[in-house]
Design an enzyme around this catalytic site. Structure first.
Site, short mmCIF file in Angstrom:
data_model
loop_
_atom_site.label_atom_id
_atom_site.label_comp_id
_atom_site.label_asym_id
_atom_site.label_seq_id
_atom_site.Cartn_x
_atom_site.Cartn_y
_atom_site.Cartn_z
N SER A 125 0.83 -1.21 0.00
CA SER A 125 0.00 0.00 0.00
C SER A 125 0.86 1.26 0.00
O SER A 125 0.33 2.35 -0.16
CB SER A 125 -0.96 0.00 1.18
OG SER A 125 -0.30 -0.33 2.36
N HIS A 146 -3.46 -3.60 -5.72
CA HIS A 146 -3.71 -3.11 -4.36
C HIS A 146 -5.18 -3.31 -3.97
O HIS A 146 -6.05 -2.57 -4.42
CB HIS A 146 -3.32 -1.63 -4.26
CG HIS A 146 -3.40 -1.06 -2.89
ND1 HIS A 146 -3.71 0.26 -2.65
CD2 HIS A 146 -3.22 -1.63 -1.67
CE1 HIS A 146 -3.72 0.46 -1.34
NE2 HIS A 146 -3.42 -0.66 -0.73
N GLU A 158 -6.68 -1.20 -6.99
CA GLU A 158 -5.84 -0.29 -7.77
C GLU A 158 -4.82 -1.16 -8.53
O GLU A 158 -4.11 -1.95 -7.91
CB GLU A 158 -5.10 0.69 -6.86
CG GLU A 158 -6.02 1.70 -6.18
CD GLU A 158 -5.28 2.63 -5.21
OE1 GLU A 158 -5.78 3.75 -4.98
OE2 GLU A 158 -4.22 2.25 -4.68
N ASN A 196 -4.78 6.39 -0.99
CA ASN A 196 -4.02 6.84 0.18
C ASN A 196 -3.41 8.22 0.00
O ASN A 196 -2.99 8.85 0.96
CB ASN A 196 -2.93 5.82 0.55
CG ASN A 196 -3.53 4.66 1.34
OD1 ASN A 196 -4.58 4.80 1.95
ND2 ASN A 196 -2.88 3.52 1.29
P1 NAI Z 1 -0.38 -9.20 8.13
O1 NAI Z 1 0.70 -8.90 9.10
O2 NAI Z 1 -1.76 -9.50 8.58
O3 NAI Z 1 0.10 -10.47 7.26
C1 NAI Z 1 1.37 -10.59 6.68
C2 NAI Z 1 1.71 -12.08 6.61
O4 NAI Z 1 2.88 -12.23 5.83
C3 NAI Z 1 1.99 -12.68 7.98
O5 NAI Z 1 1.20 -13.82 8.16
C4 NAI Z 1 3.47 -13.02 7.92
O6 NAI Z 1 3.80 -14.19 8.65
C5 NAI Z 1 3.70 -13.21 6.46
N1 NAI Z 1 5.06 -12.97 5.99
C6 NAI Z 1 5.88 -11.96 6.34
N2 NAI Z 1 7.03 -12.06 5.66
C7 NAI Z 1 6.94 -13.16 4.86
C8 NAI Z 1 7.79 -13.77 3.92
N3 NAI Z 1 8.99 -13.28 3.65
N4 NAI Z 1 7.34 -14.86 3.28
C9 NAI Z 1 6.14 -15.38 3.55
N5 NAI Z 1 5.28 -14.84 4.44
C10 NAI Z 1 5.68 -13.74 5.08
O7 NAI Z 1 -0.34 -8.03 7.06
P2 NAI Z 1 -1.51 -7.54 6.08
O8 NAI Z 1 -2.31 -6.51 6.76
O9 NAI Z 1 -2.18 -8.73 5.50
O10 NAI Z 1 -0.66 -6.79 4.96
C11 NAI Z 1 0.09 -7.47 4.00
C12 NAI Z 1 0.49 -6.53 2.87
O11 NAI Z 1 -0.70 -5.93 2.33
C13 NAI Z 1 1.38 -5.37 3.27
O12 NAI Z 1 2.24 -5.09 2.19
C14 NAI Z 1 0.41 -4.23 3.50
O13 NAI Z 1 0.98 -2.98 3.33
C15 NAI Z 1 -0.60 -4.51 2.39
N6 NAI Z 1 -1.95 -3.97 2.60
C16 NAI Z 1 -2.53 -4.01 3.84
C17 NAI Z 1 -3.80 -3.50 4.02
C18 NAI Z 1 -4.45 -3.53 5.36
O14 NAI Z 1 -5.40 -2.75 5.57
N7 NAI Z 1 -4.02 -4.37 6.27
C19 NAI Z 1 -4.56 -2.91 2.89
C20 NAI Z 1 -3.88 -3.00 1.62
C21 NAI Z 1 -2.62 -3.48 1.51
#
Ligand code: NAI
Length: 509
Positions: A125, A146, A158, A196
């Site tokens: 994001s 996105h 997006e 954003n």
């Molecule tokens: P989250 O923390 O809930 O999940 C991330 C997951 O990725 C975790 O389960 C973690 O164990 C895993 N992980 C981390 N590094 C890893 C790797 N090298 N290989 C495999 N798994 C790995 O995070 P969330 O909220 O799901 O966000 C994920 C992505 O989506 C980020 O880039 C965030 O910026 C983006 N995003 C988040 C939004 C939100 O509102 N939470 C909205 C839109 C995009």
């Protein structure tokens, strides 16, 4: 028109089984793809799949999908234990931790394992798609995809092109998102992409209004909801998002734009973060969420006598609707044929809609001391609250007459401390200004900006469509008056708005 959507026979790899990865896996499996879900946290992928299966069962119980479809979609979800297991996929969507180096490392590893036809997508994001792709042998294969949280419910996606992204691959993901039941919009990789970035003024103008004492949080929130038609006011929304998250996004966009004052963070929010008052999740933010806490009521003027001798001027939306509301409330008024900026007058008390000057400045400029300004509304016929501001030169009776007029028209009235641009007008003008700059800088088109803001953050109307309805000349005047009053570059007017004014066109023309 050619449809470039990936066939449902294409296997999809999803890396990261957190909130976003799990949501995206649910969407792709429901759309008919076999999904391989990978997370480096032991058991996380399997656990996420169990959660998605439970969602499918719920959906079939509610009749949103047939039991057979739910079972088939569940069977298409497969946990993966290593990146190598994604080698047979045609699209890998990354939703891991928001860290450039970690994302780059993952895509480099994927590039060594997946076929050359496999498309890579990042759900980042805030990180530049161009920058993530830069380390790849074939940076053209990386596209930003996105999704918004919660991904299964939010319609917007997006589709972001970095500098090297192959447009055909962006088109393929655009059509794929559509095939998955989403509404995609194209964007160029720039800080904050569309949503954003364009949403920043919603928070920052609210914070500035609070800093300048226009009103308290509850009043400003109520005005944005009840007059602006937004689902949540800025303060309750920031409390819900979490100040740590909201402040971090603001700082990241501000830094990425080389400290452009348009995006400058607020000291009030910095203080909340420093204090650990992060909003709902810590039970304290702008509001107190302790179980016994009482939510403060918005400042609402007490009942005033309905004035006599009301004149309504001109045919503006504000004047016409005020007349309609008075008529249906059985309040007598006269229509004046004089066609100037006045919307109403009660003896020598004169009402104008805000043009970005404070009431006090306008009273000074016009010599009309008993001057009252009104804020705008999304829908004047339905809105329940009217914000007004009274010039410092006016007396108490002016305020009472003004309050009485709008109460007679069926509004709850909030009297703001006099700041330029008021609340809804100032916020909408700045949202439109930011959207206009995004369009002017080729980040997206005007329709895309409006769709993104309606679907990504549930705005009641796209900011550019709203600017067109208010009138681009009025928006230009409001911004120009704000710029003049504050002397800050923050309020500089987007070239797109200025050119539309000079050309006598709307923004959407
Ligand atoms: P989250 O923390 O809930 O999940 C991330 C997951 O990725 C975790 O389960 C973690 O164990 C895993 N992980 C981390 N590094 C890893 C790797 N090298 N290989 C495999 N798994 C790995 O995070 P969330 O909220 O799901 O966000 C994920 C992505 O989506 C980020 O880039 C965030 O910026 C983006 N995003 C988040 C939004 C939100 O509102 N939470 C909205 C839109 C995009």
């Amino acid at each position: 028109m050619t449809n470039f959507a990936l066939a449902t026979t294409t296997k999809i790899g999803i890396v990261g089984a957190g909130a976003m990865g799990a949501g995206i896996a649910q969407i792709a499996a429901a759309a008919g793809h076999t999904v391989r879900l990978l997370d480096n946290r032991e058991g996380a992928a399997a656990q996420a799949i169990e959660g998605i299966k439970a969602q499918f069962i719920k959906m079939s119980a509610k009749g949103k999908m047939t039991p057979d479809a739910a079972q088939a979609a569940s069977a298409r979800l497969l946990p993966a234990c290593a990146v190598a297991e994604l080698a047979d996929t045609g699209l890998v969507i990354e939703a891991i931790v928001e860290n450039l180096d970690v994302k780059r490392k993952l895509f480099l590893e994927l590039e060594g394992l997946c076929g050359s036809e496999c498309i890579f997508a990042t759900n980042t994001s805030s990180i530049s798609v161009t920058s993530i792709a830069a380390v790849l042998a074939h940076p053209k294969r990386l596209v930003g995809m996105h999704f918004f949280n919660p991904a299964p419910l939010m319609a917007l996606v997006e589709i972001i092109s970095g500098l090297a992204t192959d447009p055909q691959l962006a088109n393929a993901l655009f059509d794929t998102a559509k095939a998955w039941g989403k509404t995609p919009v194209y964007a160029k990789s720039t800080p904050g992409f569309i949503v954003n970035r364009v949403a920043r003024p919603y928070y920052s103008e609210g914070l500035r209004l609070l800093t300048e004492g226009a009103g308290d949080c509850a009043t400003l929130d109520a005005i944005m909801r009840e007059a602006g038609g937004f689902r949540m006011g800025p303060f309750e929304l920031m409390d819900m998002i979490g100040h740590d998250v909201n402040f971090a996004v603001t700082c990241s966009v501000w830094n990425a734009f080389f400290n452009d004052s348009r995006f400058r963070p607020s000291l009030i929010q910095q203080e909340l973060v420093d204090a650990g008052f992060l909003g709902k999740k810590t039970q304290r933010g702008f509001y107190d969420y302790a179980p016994d806490a009482v939510r403060p009521a918005p400042q609402t003027a007490s009942a005033c006598v309905a004035p006599s001798d009301i004149k309504i001027f001109g045919s503006s939306i504000a004047a016409t609707n005020l007349a309609e509301r008075l008529k249906s409330a059985g309040v007598a008024f006269q229509n004046s044929s004089a066609n100037d900026d006045r919307i109403a007058q009660i003896s020598d008390v004169v009402f104008f809609e805000t043009d970005g000057r404070s009431a006090t400045q306008r009273a000074h400029d016009t010599g009309i001391h008993k001057l009252v300004l009104t804020d705008i509304a999304l829908d004047y016929s339905k809105s329940t609250r009217m914000a007004i501001a009274v010039a410092h030169q006016a007396d108490e009776k002016t305020k009472e007459a003004a309050t009485g007029l709008f109460q007679a028209a069926g509004y709850t009235v909030s009297v703001l401390n006099d700041v330029p641009g008021m609340v809804v007008m100032r916020t909408v003008a700045m949202l439109a200004n930011e959207a206009a700059d995004a369009v002017n800088q080729g980040v997206c088109d005007a329709a895309g900006a409006d769709v993104a803001m309606r679907l990504g953050v549930n705005y009641p109307r796209g900011p550019l469509a709203w600017a067109d309805e208010i009138g681009v000349v009025t928006i230009n005047t409001v911004l120009s008056n704000l710029a003049q009053f504050y002397g800050e570059d923050r309020y500089r007017i987007s070239p797109l708005i200025q050119q539309a004014v000079y050309a006598g066109r709307t923004i959407h023309d």
